[in-house]
Design an enzyme around this catalytic site. Structure first.
Site, PDB file in Angstrom:
ATOM      1  N   THR A  78       0.854  -1.188   0.000  1.00 14.65           N
ATOM      2  CA  THR A  78       0.000   0.000   0.000  1.00 14.65           C
ATOM      3  C   THR A  78       0.888   1.235   0.000  1.00 14.65           C
ATOM      4  O   THR A  78       1.879   1.311   0.735  1.00 14.65           O
ATOM      5  CB  THR A  78      -0.947   0.008   1.205  1.00 14.65           C
ATOM      6  OG1 THR A  78      -0.190  -0.036   2.428  1.00 14.65           O
ATOM      7  CG2 THR A  78      -1.876  -1.194   1.160  1.00 14.65           C
ATOM      8  N   ALA A  84      -8.063   3.640   7.536  1.00 13.31           N
ATOM      9  CA  ALA A  84      -8.034   3.504   6.071  1.00 13.31           C
ATOM     10  C   ALA A  84      -7.455   2.161   5.639  1.00 13.31           C
ATOM     11  O   ALA A  84      -7.993   1.490   4.758  1.00 13.31           O
ATOM     12  CB  ALA A  84      -7.230   4.645   5.465  1.00 13.31           C
ATOM     13  N   GLY A  85      -6.341   1.765   6.266  1.00 10.70           N
ATOM     14  CA  GLY A  85      -5.734   0.494   5.905  1.00 10.70           C
ATOM     15  C   GLY A  85      -6.626  -0.689   6.219  1.00 10.70           C
ATOM     16  O   GLY A  85      -6.674  -1.667   5.455  1.00 10.70           O
TER      17      GLY A  85
END
Length: 305
Positions: free
Chosen positions: A217, A248-249
């Site tokens: 990512t 978010a991850g």
């Protein structure tokens, strides 16, 4: 519905929003304080459930109000919590989070009940893991538990995803059991070891240990799929206004897992992960900010027309 088993952490997030981060020895005024259910395991379970999965959560909470609240919250989402065990005499895990004016965050995690999990808990939850299409793992629980869960899923022919966060050295026995290793750039180097001084070297080191595909990512740049063989694929991120990057991850990983469980190609799964992550950073908090499948589908449809 695609079935997801999550073996991981449950933390209560104690969040302070402030204009900037305090320096060592400095006291500053914050803007507001929030108490929000979190933990990478629970966050990814909520994400997978909201994005179309049928989720079973395996973990531990303390014998306290935080533990009761977190378990009830997961159940209210429709998640199977039969294997979320109450650890008598232990406090629930907590995360102390500061969010600055740019939406960036610092996090300190105290494991609490998460640290009491053992491979015996995996044995007790074997049926839930074997019934899943995908097993989701992170590193906020003891490594022995991660290894036992990965072995159980692999023996049953299930897809194993490890989000290697927070970064830690991975046992040689664990690496070949992982179908998709999800890391950011910092975590990639930490896991690959000191000898890896660039990304190709880090990926080569992991492949030499038997790793499957690696998903790196890249924040605002998106995510890159590095298959064990063949060319890499970069899926660019969506541009949004950032409010809070906390979950978010986890939203990315939850969406990615559901898409794989549905039989979608990995690149398409990355695209859905990017969309879920982008929508998550536009709202404050961990679990409250994670979008539903309907929201993600509509948002993606708008960008394809």
């Amino acid at each position: 519905m695609p079935r997801i088993a999550v073996v991981g952490s449950l933390n209560m997030d104690l969040v302070v929003v402030a204009p900037r981060f305090a320096q060592p020895g400095e006291t500053i005024a914050g803007d507001r304080f929030l108490t929000v259910p979190g933990g990478k395991g629970a966050n990814q379970a909520v994400a997978a459930q909201r994005l179309g999965g049928e989720v079973a959560m395996i973990g531990g909470v303390g014998e306290d109000a935080f533990g009761a609240s977190m378990t009830r919250g997961l159940a209210d989402e429709g998640i199977d919590v039969r294997h979320v065990d109450v650890r008598a005499g232990h406090a629930s895990g907590v995360a102390l989070i500061t969010v600055d004016g740019a939406g960036e965050n610092t996090i300190i995690v105290v494991a609490g009940a998460n640290g009491t999990l053992t491979p015996d808990d995996v044995t007790l939850a074997r049926e839930a893991i074997e019934a899943a299409d995908v097993l989701l793992l992170q590193l906020e629980i003891p490594m022995a538990v991660v290894l036992a869960a990965a072995r159980t899923a692999r023996d049953a022919g299930r897809i194993v995803i490890l989000n290697a966060a927070p970064a830690a050295a991975l046992p040689d026995a664990l690496v070949p059991l992982i179908d998709y290793l999800v890391v950011n750039e910092t975590e990639l180097f930490a896991i690959a070891g000191d000898a890896a001084d660039d990304q190709p070297a880090a990926l080569a080191a992991l492949r030499a240990r038997g790793a499957g595909a690696v998903v790196v990512t890249l924040g605002a740049a998106g995510a890159r799929l590095e298959p064990r063989e063949g060319a890499a694929s970069l899926v660019r991120a969506y541009v949004v206004e950032v409010v809070d990057t906390t979950a978010a991850g986890d939203a990315f990983v939850g969406a990615f897992a559901v898409a794989l469980a549905e039989g979608r190609p990995a690149v398409e799964a990355l695209r859905r992960g990017n969309a879920a992550g982008a929508l998550t950073v536009t709202r404050a908090g961990a679990q409250p900010s994670i979008p539903t499948r309907a929201i993600v589908d509509a948002w993606l449809a708008d960008r394809l027309t």
